[in-house]
Design a protein around this motif. Structure first.
Motif, PDB file in Angstrom:
ATOM      1  N   HIS A 158       1.660 -12.097  15.053  1.00 17.79           N
ATOM      2  CA  HIS A 158       1.372 -13.506  15.351  1.00 17.79           C
ATOM      3  C   HIS A 158       0.031 -13.915  14.743  1.00 17.79           C
ATOM      4  CE1 HIS A 158       4.095 -13.334  19.186  1.00 17.79           C
ATOM      5  NE2 HIS A 158       4.775 -13.314  18.060  1.00 17.79           N
ATOM      6  N   LEU A 159      -0.953 -13.023  14.859  1.00 19.04           N
ATOM      7  CA  LEU A 159      -2.271 -13.328  14.295  1.00 19.04           C
ATOM      8  C   LEU A 159      -2.199 -13.419  12.772  1.00 19.04           C
ATOM      9  CD1 LEU A 159      -4.595 -11.034  16.460  1.00 19.04           C
ATOM     10  CD2 LEU A 159      -4.028 -13.443  16.802  1.00 19.04           C
ATOM     11  N   GLU A 160      -1.417 -12.542  12.167  1.00 17.74           N
ATOM     12  CA  GLU A 160      -1.269 -12.588  10.710  1.00 17.74           C
ATOM     13  C   GLU A 160      -0.626 -13.897  10.264  1.00 17.74           C
ATOM     14  OE1 GLU A 160       0.915  -9.146   9.580  1.00 17.74           O
ATOM     15  OE2 GLU A 160      -0.665  -7.745  10.205  1.00 17.74           O
ATOM     16  N   LYS A 161       0.345 -14.379  11.050  1.00 18.30           N
ATOM     17  CA  LYS A 161       1.014 -15.644  10.713  1.00 18.30           C
ATOM     18  C   LYS A 161       0.013 -16.803  10.748  1.00 18.30           C
ATOM     19  CE  LYS A 161       5.140 -16.243  12.398  1.00 18.30           C
ATOM     20  NZ  LYS A 161       6.058 -16.342  11.235  1.00 18.30           N
ATOM     21  N   ILE A 162      -0.842 -16.811  11.795  1.00 15.24           N
ATOM     22  CA  ILE A 162      -1.849 -17.869  11.911  1.00 15.24           C
ATOM     23  C   ILE A 162      -2.862 -17.768  10.787  1.00 15.24           C
ATOM     24  CG2 ILE A 162      -3.729 -18.751  13.362  1.00 15.24           C
ATOM     25  CD1 ILE A 162      -2.077 -17.766  15.804  1.00 15.24           C
ATOM     26  N   ALA A 163      -3.331 -16.556  10.498  1.00 16.98           N
ATOM     27  CA  ALA A 163      -4.335 -16.353   9.458  1.00 16.98           C
ATOM     28  C   ALA A 163      -3.822 -16.820   8.098  1.00 16.98           C
ATOM     29  CB  ALA A 163      -4.718 -14.878   9.404  1.00 16.98           C
ATOM     30  N   GLN A 164      -2.583 -16.489   7.809  1.00 17.08           N
ATOM     31  CA  GLN A 164      -2.012 -16.859   6.519  1.00 17.08           C
ATOM     32  C   GLN A 164      -1.779 -18.362   6.420  1.00 17.08           C
ATOM     33  OE1 GLN A 164       1.688 -14.912   5.653  1.00 17.08           O
ATOM     34  NE2 GLN A 164       1.704 -15.536   3.512  1.00 17.08           N
ATOM     35  N   ALA A 165      -1.343 -18.970   7.513  1.00 18.37           N
ATOM     36  CA  ALA A 165      -1.003 -20.393   7.485  1.00 18.37           C
ATOM     37  C   ALA A 165      -2.215 -21.292   7.303  1.00 18.37           C
ATOM     38  CB  ALA A 165      -0.256 -20.773   8.756  1.00 18.37           C
ATOM     39  N   ILE A 166      -3.334 -20.919   7.921  1.00 13.52           N
ATOM     40  CA  ILE A 166      -4.498 -21.834   7.880  1.00 13.52           C
ATOM     41  C   ILE A 166      -5.713 -21.222   7.185  1.00 13.52           C
ATOM     42  CG2 ILE A 166      -3.754 -23.152   9.884  1.00 13.52           C
ATOM     43  CD1 ILE A 166      -5.579 -21.601  11.610  1.00 13.52           C
ATOM     44  N   ILE A 225      -8.702 -12.963  10.593  1.00 11.96           N
ATOM     45  CA  ILE A 225      -8.646 -12.664  12.018  1.00 11.96           C
ATOM     46  C   ILE A 225      -8.668 -11.150  12.203  1.00 11.96           C
ATOM     47  CG2 ILE A 225      -7.358 -12.917  14.172  1.00 11.96           C
ATOM     48  CD1 ILE A 225      -6.043 -15.391  13.088  1.00 11.96           C
ATOM     49  N   ASP A 226      -9.662 -10.670  12.964  1.00 10.20           N
ATOM     50  CA  ASP A 226      -9.764  -9.252  13.314  1.00 10.20           C
ATOM     51  C   ASP A 226      -9.742  -9.130  14.833  1.00 10.20           C
ATOM     52  OD1 ASP A 226     -10.114  -8.178  10.625  1.00 10.20           O
ATOM     53  OD2 ASP A 226     -12.080  -9.154  10.662  1.00 10.20           O
ATOM     54  N   THR A 227      -9.333  -7.976  15.313  1.00 10.33           N
ATOM     55  CA  THR A 227      -9.284  -7.760  16.758  1.00 10.33           C
ATOM     56  C   THR A 227      -9.976  -6.456  17.132  1.00 10.33           C
ATOM     57  OG1 THR A 227      -7.149  -6.599  16.650  1.00 10.33           O
ATOM     58  CG2 THR A 227      -7.075  -8.969  16.968  1.00 10.33           C
ATOM     59  N   ARG A 228     -10.470  -6.430  18.360  1.00  4.43           N
ATOM     60  CA  ARG A 228     -10.990  -5.209  18.970  1.00  4.43           C
ATOM     61  C   ARG A 228     -10.632  -5.286  20.448  1.00  4.43           C
ATOM     62  NH1 ARG A 228     -16.691  -5.177  18.031  1.00  4.43           N
ATOM     63  NH2 ARG A 228     -16.095  -4.810  15.852  1.00  4.43           N
ATOM     64  N   GLY A 279       1.056 -10.408  19.164  1.00  5.50           N
ATOM     65  CA  GLY A 279       2.322 -10.017  18.558  1.00  5.50           C
ATOM     66  C   GLY A 279       2.353  -8.536  18.219  1.00  5.50           C
ATOM     67  N   GLU A 280       3.558  -8.035  18.018  1.00  7.72           N
ATOM     68  CA  GLU A 280       3.691  -6.622  17.667  1.00  7.72           C
ATOM     69  C   GLU A 280       2.990  -6.352  16.344  1.00  7.72           C
ATOM     70  OE1 GLU A 280       7.248  -3.289  17.051  1.00  7.72           O
ATOM     71  OE2 GLU A 280       7.710  -5.308  17.783  1.00  7.72           O
ATOM     72  N   GLN A 281       2.073  -5.384  16.369  1.00 10.70           N
ATOM     73  CA  GLN A 281       1.241  -5.059  15.204  1.00 10.70           C
ATOM     74  C   GLN A 281       0.519  -6.299  14.659  1.00 10.70           C
ATOM     75  OE1 GLN A 281       4.035  -3.087  12.536  1.00 10.70           O
ATOM     76  NE2 GLN A 281       3.610  -1.094  13.482  1.00 10.70           N
ATOM     77  N   ASN A 282       0.113  -7.160  15.603  1.00 14.04           N
ATOM     78  CA  ASN A 282      -0.680  -8.371  15.281  1.00 14.04           C
ATOM     79  C   ASN A 282       0.052  -9.349  14.358  1.00 14.04           C
ATOM     80  OD1 ASN A 282      -2.728  -7.403  16.858  1.00 14.04           O
ATOM     81  ND2 ASN A 282      -4.058  -6.776  15.161  1.00 14.04           N
TER      82      ASN A 282
END
Length: 325
Positions: free
Chosen positions: A29-37, A41-44, A24-27
């Protein structure tokens, strides 16, 4: 068995372009998943690092893998799809998102694909395909009427039915109809407007108008169904919780050859007078054993409107539980 043991997962997504869509833009989508469950989540680059409780990390990995698989199949991923994926897989981690999200019901005039967004919606679509009478029962915002409408338009486009009939009881109007200006059609139109809105979302306004004028699409109050036999038609009865026993029986016995009927309603929002029993509740209780009839039940987990709709339904549900104690 779910455990709370901390664990770490490393995931590599080979296609950098798809990985960016997944994140997702500026991550976001990942933030949504991290917050929900509740995972970190970090990326490289195209690599994702998950850290959290064992079950939560595994669930996040499952969500990301399945969403990435959807992207590889050309599915356009939006924020709402991520939210639906979280909800589906949190409820059932064995679910296959491809079976649900890639089941295209209809392509709208704006080239948007209408697909199920939950396991219940997928069951509902399959039921409509395989049964002549289907009941969709559940709260507002779960897609009951919209998906039925999409199926009706799709069947009309394929030529398997010759017409679409959309109906609902005008219970809210009651005796006041006689005091509204205009002829009968103009008086009942406000109660049928949600059906027109769904139609216009799927087809060009001009086409809807043309088909309505030709009688291929008919939108009418339930009272107009009395005495008719509806052949070669896809019939949708909306707001069925506001039918009486007599109205429901009348409607169900109108169905003719080569016709499908979908009955939708929310039994928690009945506007009938207190002395009147809802025809939908009675039908639910007495028709479930009949071959050829399928009933699909939705819950607030299947709401596909704004997230606040789910929160509102939950708040009302908890309030009613408190009142009943």
């Amino acid at each position: 068995m779910k455990t709370s043991n901390p664990t770490a997962h490393r995931m590599v997504f080979s296609d950098l372009h798809l990985a960016r869509q997944l994140f997702g833009e500026q991550n976001t989508h990942l933030e949504k998943i991290a917050q929900a469950i509740d995972v970190r989540i970090d990326t490289r680059g195209n690599t994702v690092f998950l850290e959290g409780a064992e079950y939560a990390s595994g669930l996040a990995e499952n969500i990301l893998n399945q969403l990435y698989d959807l992207l590889k199949h050309g599915y356009p991923l939006f924020d709402t799809d991520v939210a639906h994926a979280i909800r589906v897989l949190s409820a059932d981690d064995t679910a296959n998102l491809k079976d649900i999200f890639l089941d295209t019901v209809f392509i709208t005039s704006q080239k948007n694909a209408i697909t199920p967004k939950s396991r219940a919606q997928k069951d509902y679509i399959d039921a409509i395909r395989n049964f002549d009478i289907v009941f969709g029962i559940g709260p507002a915002g779960t897609g009951k009427t919209y998906l039925a409408m999409a199926m009706a338009v799709a069947e009309l486009a394929k030529g398997t039915v010759r017409r679409i009939i959309l109906t609902r009881p005008a219970v809210e109007a009651g005796e006041a109809l006689g005091f509204l200006p205009g002829d009968l059609a103009e008086k009942v139109d406000p109660y049928l407007r949600p059906l027109y809105d769904a139609l216009n979302d799927m087809m060009r306004f001009e086409k809807v108008t043309n088909l309505t004028q030709k009688g291929v699409i008919e939108v009418a109050p339930l009272a107009f169904m009395r005495g008719r036999t509806l052949n070669d038609a896809f019939i949708i009865l909306d707001e069925a919780q506001n039918t009486t026993t007599e109205q429901m029986k009348m409607f169900l016995t109108r169905i003719g050859f080569n016709s499908k009927a979908v009955i939708t309603g929310d039994i928690t929002q009945i506007d009938l007078p207190s002395e009147k029993q809802s025809g939908l509740i009675e039908a639910k209780n007495i028709l479930q054993g009949i071959a050829g009839i399928r009933m699909v039940f939705f819950s607030k987990q299947d709401v596909v409107r704004h997230k606040l709709v789910q929160d509102i339904l939950k708040a009302y549900e908890e309030h009613e539980k408190g009142r009943s104690k």
